[in-house]
Design an enzyme around this catalytic site. Structure first.
Site, short mmCIF file in Angstrom:
data_model
loop_
_atom_site.label_atom_id
_atom_site.label_comp_id
_atom_site.label_asym_id
_atom_site.label_seq_id
_atom_site.Cartn_x
_atom_site.Cartn_y
_atom_site.Cartn_z
N GLY A 68 -22.09 54.37 26.07
CA GLY A 68 -21.68 54.77 24.73
C GLY A 68 -20.21 55.13 24.65
CD GLU A 69 -16.29 59.18 27.08
OE1 GLU A 69 -15.12 59.59 27.00
OE2 GLU A 69 -17.22 59.85 27.53
CB THR A 70 -17.66 52.07 28.00
OG1 THR A 70 -17.68 52.82 29.22
CG2 THR A 70 -16.89 50.78 28.20
#
Length: 146
Positions: A68-70
């Site tokens: 998700g952060e990527t």
């Protein structure tokens, strides 16, 4: 214009090619994250379950968050205002399903793209199409020092 509005014209013509040539970072590469779509409207990537599990064989909750952060951070940087870079302020995840084999797919869509912050939602599903995790990330647009 007082608000940073997203448009396809702001993204590079071949944003997916750009992301593939630039890379997504050592951690994303180590986890096997691969971008399959990268446009001004959304970003999509896959990640294998194998190699990213917790001891009982389920995909690790932290792996969902890395995916998700990527996706959210890379997309926020794609549409960042000129002279700015996106840096993470907050991320949260709610895991509602499991993946034990195959791959998971994350679909990232912007919720709010402002002059100073970007908020994205990432829905991660398993190979059967079941939602496993919902992630929200907020990035701050920091001015790049000249």
């Amino acid at each position: 214009m007082t608000q940073h509005d997203i448009s396809a014209a702001q993204a590079p013509a071949d944003a997916l090619g750009y992301i593939r040539s630039r890379g997504s970072g050592a951690l994303a590469e180590r986890m096997g994250i691969e971008f399959t779509e990268f446009t001004a409207e959304r970003a999509v990537a896959t990640m294998p379950v194998e190699g990213n599990t917790q001891p009982i064989g389920l995909l690790h909750g932290g792996a969902y968050v890395v995916l998700g952060e990527t996706l959210g951070s890379m997309h926020a940087n794609l549409v960042a205002p000129d002279g700015h870079v996106a840096v993470g302020l907050d991320i949260n995840a709610t895991h509602t399903g499991s993946a034990v084999s195959g791959t998971v797919t994350g679909v990232c869509t912007p919720i709010k793209l402002g002059r100073s912050v970007a908020v994205h939602e990432i829905v991660v599903s398993n190979d059967q199409g079941m939602r496993c995790s919902t992630i929200r990330i907020t990035n701050f647009y920091k001015r790049i020092s000249q």
